[in-house]
Structures are given as C-alpha cells and as structure tokens.
Motif scaffolding. Structure first.
Motif, short mmCIF file in Angstrom:
data_model
loop_
_atom_site.label_atom_id
_atom_site.label_comp_id
_atom_site.label_asym_id
_atom_site.label_seq_id
_atom_site.Cartn_x
_atom_site.Cartn_y
_atom_site.Cartn_z
N SER A 180 0.81 -1.28 -0.27
CA SER A 180 0.03 0.00 -0.05
C SER A 180 0.87 1.19 0.01
O SER A 180 1.85 1.30 0.46
CB SER A 180 -0.98 0.11 1.25
N LEU A 181 0.16 2.38 -0.41
CA LEU A 181 0.84 3.60 -0.39
C LEU A 181 0.21 4.26 0.82
O LEU A 181 -1.04 4.47 1.01
CB LEU A 181 0.59 4.33 -1.52
N ASP A 182 1.08 4.96 1.81
CA ASP A 182 0.56 5.57 2.81
C ASP A 182 -0.30 6.87 2.38
O ASP A 182 0.10 7.44 1.48
CB ASP A 182 1.67 6.11 3.83
N THR A 183 -1.02 7.35 3.41
CA THR A 183 -1.90 8.81 3.00
C THR A 183 -1.13 9.72 2.43
O THR A 183 -1.47 10.38 1.57
CB THR A 183 -2.65 9.08 4.42
N ALA A 184 0.21 9.90 3.12
CA ALA A 184 0.88 11.11 2.95
C ALA A 184 1.43 11.03 1.61
O ALA A 184 1.42 12.06 0.73
CB ALA A 184 2.26 11.51 4.01
N PHE A 185 1.87 9.96 1.29
CA PHE A 185 2.46 9.69 -0.12
C PHE A 185 1.53 9.57 -1.36
O PHE A 185 1.72 10.23 -2.34
CB PHE A 185 3.63 8.51 -0.12
N ASN A 186 0.25 9.19 -0.96
CA ASN A 186 -0.53 9.21 -1.89
C ASN A 186 -1.03 10.52 -2.11
O ASN A 186 -1.30 10.92 -3.37
CB ASN A 186 -1.92 8.53 -1.31
N LYS A 214 8.00 6.29 -5.16
CA LYS A 214 8.73 7.29 -4.49
C LYS A 214 9.82 7.96 -5.16
O LYS A 214 10.01 9.18 -5.20
CB LYS A 214 9.01 7.09 -3.25
N ARG A 270 7.02 -4.20 -2.32
CA ARG A 270 7.84 -2.98 -1.63
C ARG A 270 8.61 -2.20 -2.46
O ARG A 270 8.68 -1.10 -2.36
CB ARG A 270 8.55 -3.37 -0.50
N LEU A 324 -4.26 0.79 -2.71
CA LEU A 324 -3.97 -0.64 -1.87
C LEU A 324 -3.51 -1.37 -3.19
O LEU A 324 -4.31 -1.34 -4.14
CB LEU A 324 -5.07 -1.16 -1.29
N GLU A 372 -6.37 6.60 -0.22
CA GLU A 372 -5.09 5.62 -0.19
C GLU A 372 -5.09 4.95 -1.34
O GLU A 372 -6.08 4.61 -2.43
CB GLU A 372 -5.26 4.76 1.08
N VAL A 394 6.58 0.36 -4.56
CA VAL A 394 6.14 1.51 -3.70
C VAL A 394 7.41 2.29 -3.80
O VAL A 394 7.57 3.50 -3.85
CB VAL A 394 5.57 1.02 -2.46
#
Length: 527
Positions: free
Chosen positions: A306-312, A503, A496, A476, A474, A499
């Motif tokens: 998943s991508l966390d909220t901040a990076f999303n 980034k 991983r 997923l 988010e 993701v």
C-alpha cells in the motif's frame, strides 16, 4: 426481413420481426403512446417501415409489458441470434464454456446493518434487471460461434439464508461458505440466470448481500454500477420516492452488435498493429524463487502492499503537476521493477483495461474489459522520466487499437498471455461504504472481504499479477502469484519495490532505472 405472419393475434408481435430489427441496430421505445425508433443510416427500408406501422399497436403493448418487468418472459419479445462481443468470445474460449458448465465468477459481498426492507430490495433488484439487458442474457451454443439472446424480462429471486441461530464465528464462516458456493455453483448458460443474489441473515438487523454474475455478461466495473444503482433504487423505493437513476445511454447488446458490424474494418485498422506488436514474442519468466516452501499447495497466494496517506497525496499532486495520471505513474514504477527483477530490457506486459472508451458505456452493465499487451523497452541509460514517457506512448497507442482479445480468442493461447500483468481498479468500480434508506430504515453498507475461491484451486502457470485499487485517500495493491513457484516473502519484497520506485519517480525522476541502488535484494540484474 421475413414477412409478418398474418395468422398471429393482434397483440402478438412476430419474434422474427423484432429480432431482425434488433440485429440491425434498430431500437424501439414507447413515448406517451407513440412508437419511436432509432436506426443506423440506411438500415430501414420502406418495407420495414410498413411492417412497423402495421404492428404498431402490438409493439407498443409489448414495450409496455417489458417496462413493467413482469416475471414471465414473452417468447415473442426475445431477441435472438445476437453476436458475442470480442471480450465474450475470449472468455468463452479461455474457459472452454462449450465443453463444461460456467460459474458466476464476478462477485461482491456487502454487509448491511440496520432494518432491511426485503420487499424494497426485491423491487430494486427487479428495476436494475429491467434497466440492463446484459442481466437478461442467455448464451446459445451452436455448432459454430455461440450467440446470445436477450429476454424481455427475467425474474431474479433473492435466496435468503438464515444463520442467526449459530455462534458468531460460525456465522462469519457461513458467510464465506455462501460466497464460495455462489461463485462455484455450476450453471447452464443456455437456461440459468447469469446473475444470482443471496441474502444471508446473521441477525434481525445484520445481513450480507452476495451478488454473483457470470463473467460473460459482466466485469468488476459493471459490478460497481449494479451496486450503486441498487443502493440508490432501494433508498428511493423504501422512501416512496420516484426512481431517478442514471441514464443507460447504450445497452450492452447494442455495443455487441455495433462492434461485430465493424469486424472487417477492425481487422483492417487494428489487426496489422497487433500482429506486429505481438510477434515474435516469447514468455517473460520470473527467476526461480529458492524460498518456495516444500509441498506448496496449488492455487494462488496474495502479498499486499500500500501507499501511505501522505505519499498518496504527494503522488496525486505530482501527477497533476506533470499532466499525467496515477495509473501511469504506478504502471511506470511496476514496469521498472519488473524489468530489473527479471533481468531484461524489453517485455510484453498484460494491461487489464476496463474497455470503456465510449462515454455512452459509463452506466452500462456488460463485459467490456479486455487485455492490452504493452511492449515496453528500456535503454541502458534510460531514466524513470524516460520510461514514463515511453509507457504513456505505448499505453495510448494500445488504446487506439483496443479489442486485441479477439485475436487471442481465435488462436491457441499464446505463451506471452501468461506474462506478468497489471490491473488498475478505479474508484468507480471499487466497493465503498454507503448508506441506504433514511431514518429508522437506514442501512449502513460496507464491503465484505473474501478470498476468491478460484485463487485456491486454479493452478494456471501465469507469472505474478499486480492488482491496484484506487481509493480517495489511499492506494492498495496486491501481488497475486502461483504458490508452487513463489514464496510470500519474495512477492512482498516485489510489492515494496513497486512502492519504492513510485517514490523515486516523484522525488528523482531523472534517476537511471538500472542504476537505482538496491534497497531489497533483487533476483537478477539486466545484462
């Protein structure tokens, strides 16, 4: 067109008349006692117009009966010998439906907490079935290519299961059991409804609604349409409000007829593109995984990421600034990892498309999804930004030549169709938490997670497939892989890496793909 049979009753429309008009793309509807029609240019002759005038009262009466969505199917109103879409042909071929029973493999399960009005739910289902002809289809098996029929109406019964007397853990297990049973139950495409609905009552105000559809009439995007319309219709009906649902601008049967009418043009325009794109191509094989547990069971596993909220949020802003999309950014990251992981600089990747290029299909239930094969290449000094430009060009080019699945349906399943694949599930087709009804009759609805039973039993030797779900806050994802060849640990590492490269794309787009330092050990290095 065959002449109408004068011996028929005044209120009976000849089946061959309506069926012939339908196959030629002629649509009929009633408008305040008037018979309206829409037809492709040149498709109606003077004889046709004369027959429509002659049978106008009977046709109007039949259209009114169809709108009432009664439980019986008027045989004369059945639309026969309609062609299958290319995606349907591919599904028919892949699952050998001419040789074995079908199953309803498109499924959703929704938890409904609150006071449920079963009558309003049944009326809502009847309305959705009336609105979408794909839900009234049956497939006819012939000596040659299969055809489909659209019934004027079809009654879909909600099967109610009661498990409230069981212990809590047993109730939850029963729900999962009913989901699997609903999906894997063999059905006859020529006779059985291709959509089925089961309601499991866990407590007086706690239910799970299970909806299953045969893939030949639906896809995941279509399931999202069904649920949204069902929730909206239930709310309106339970509150005695007039029904106001989105307009279905194009029925699935119309889409099928239009697509096959243009078969010759399609082959001329798109066939050469795909023949050049797909051949010669061999299978892209992932390196062996030494950590596969001994005696692994058949079937498929899933490794989530998943991508966390901040990076999303950061990724969405970066995409807007670059004039690109989330799907292109994540597909670029996946492609970079795939090429590095497999030690190659070129690959043919399966991209699962929702196939809805025509805006008129936005609210249409049917099987539109198809596979696009994207050929991606990477130069030795290529950057992530270079790769994203290349991916964008390939993606757009493939979309201009959509429906490649037709070629696969006509040929033996090629090796490259087992390559790794990428599937982006948009917000529009993703399940969500909603409210139905109002006041004391309000229901809180949320998706029930389950493992698709086919993942447990299918032993197809595909390479790992990436599926990503887009949510408002988010993203997923999951890596789906055959357990006999890959370990969960290796596939979690693969996720991983996707993701991490997303980034890097945002923060260092000029980084050379092959020179990005390894954070997690990769299996091999491109030559």
């Amino acid at each position: 067109m065959n002449a109408a049979n004068g011996a028929l009753g005044a209120n009976t429309v000849p089946a061959e008349l309506l069926g012939d008009l339908y196959r030629r793309g002629v649509r009929l509807w009633a408008d305040q006692g008037l018979l309206r029609y829409q037809a492709p240019a040149g498709s109606l002759t003077a004889e046709d117009l004369g027959l429509l005038k002659r049978w106008k009262p009977a046709i109007l009466a039949q259209l009114e009966r169809s709108a009432a969505a009664g439980p019986d199917v008027p045989e004369a109103a059945t639309m026969r010998d309609l062609p299958l879409a290319f995606s349907q042909l591919s599904h028919w071929s892949l699952y050998r439906l001419d040789q074995k029973p079908a199953i309803r493999q498109i499924a959703s399960a929704t938890r409904m907490r609150g006071r449920l009005d079963l009558t309003a739910l049944e009326r809502s289902v009847a309305e959705i079935v009336r609105r979408h002809d794909a839900l009234r289809i049956r497939v006819v098996r012939g000596e040659g290519e299969p055809a489909q029929e659209v019934l004027a109406s079809r009654s879909i019964r909600i099967v109610v299961e009661h498990v409230s007397a069981r212990e809590e853990l047993e109730r939850e297990a029963a729900v999962q059991g009913y989901i699997e049973q609903s999906i894997l139950e063999p059905i006859d495409l020529t006779r059985d409804p291709l959509v089925a609905i089961r309601l499991v009552q866990l407590a007086p105000e706690d239910h799970v609604l299970i909806v299953t559809m045969e893939h030949i009439i639906s896809d995941h995007y279509s399931m999202g349409i069904f649920l949204r319309e069902l929730f909206a219709a239930y709310t309106q009906i339970s509150q005695n409000e007039p029904l106001q649902l989105p307009v279905v601008a194009l029925q699935f049967s119309d889409y099928c007829v239009d697509q096959r009418r243009g078969l010759g043009a399609w082959l001329d325009e798109h066939g050469a593109y795909w023949r050049e794109r797909l051949g010669p191509t061999s299978r892209l094989v992932f390196p062996p995984d030494p950590d596969v547990p001994a005696g692994s069971e058949p079937g498929w596993g899933m490794a989530p990421f998943s991508l966390d909220t901040a990076f999303n949020r950061q990724l969405r802003e970066w995409c807007r600034g670059r004039g690109t999309t989330l799907v292109i950014a994540m597909f670029t990251a996946y492609t970079a990892v795939l090429l590095r992981w497999c030690g190659v600089r070129e690959a043919l990747i399966q991209y699962q498309s929702d196939g809805r290029l025509d805006p008129d299909t936005e609210n249409t239930i049917g099987y539109f999804a198809s596979v696009l094969y994207l050929r991606v290449r990477l130069s030795g000094e290529g950057t992530l930004a270079d790769l994203m430009r290349h991916v964008t060009e390939e993606y757009c080019s493939a979309y201009e030549h959509v429906d490649s699945c037709y070629m696969e349906a006509q040929l033996p399943r090629p090796e490259f169709s087992l390559n790794s694949g990428f599937n982006w599930v948009t917000e529009a087709s993703a399940p969500e938490v909603v409210s139905m009804g109002a006041g004391h009759g309000a229901l809180e609805c949320s998706p029930v997670l389950y493992s698709h039973p086919l993942l447990k039993i299918v032993d197809r030797d595909n390479e790992p497939i990436v599926r990503i779900f887009e949510r408002p806050a988010e993203i997923l994802g999951g890596i789906y892989f055959p357990r006999k060849r890959f370990s969960t640990a290796a596939m979690e590492r693969f996720g991983r890496e996707i993701v991490r490269f997303a980034k890097i794309l945002v923060e260092h787009p000029q980084a050379q793909v092959l020179n990005v330092p390894e954070e997690s050990p990769l299996t091999s290095t491109p030559p």
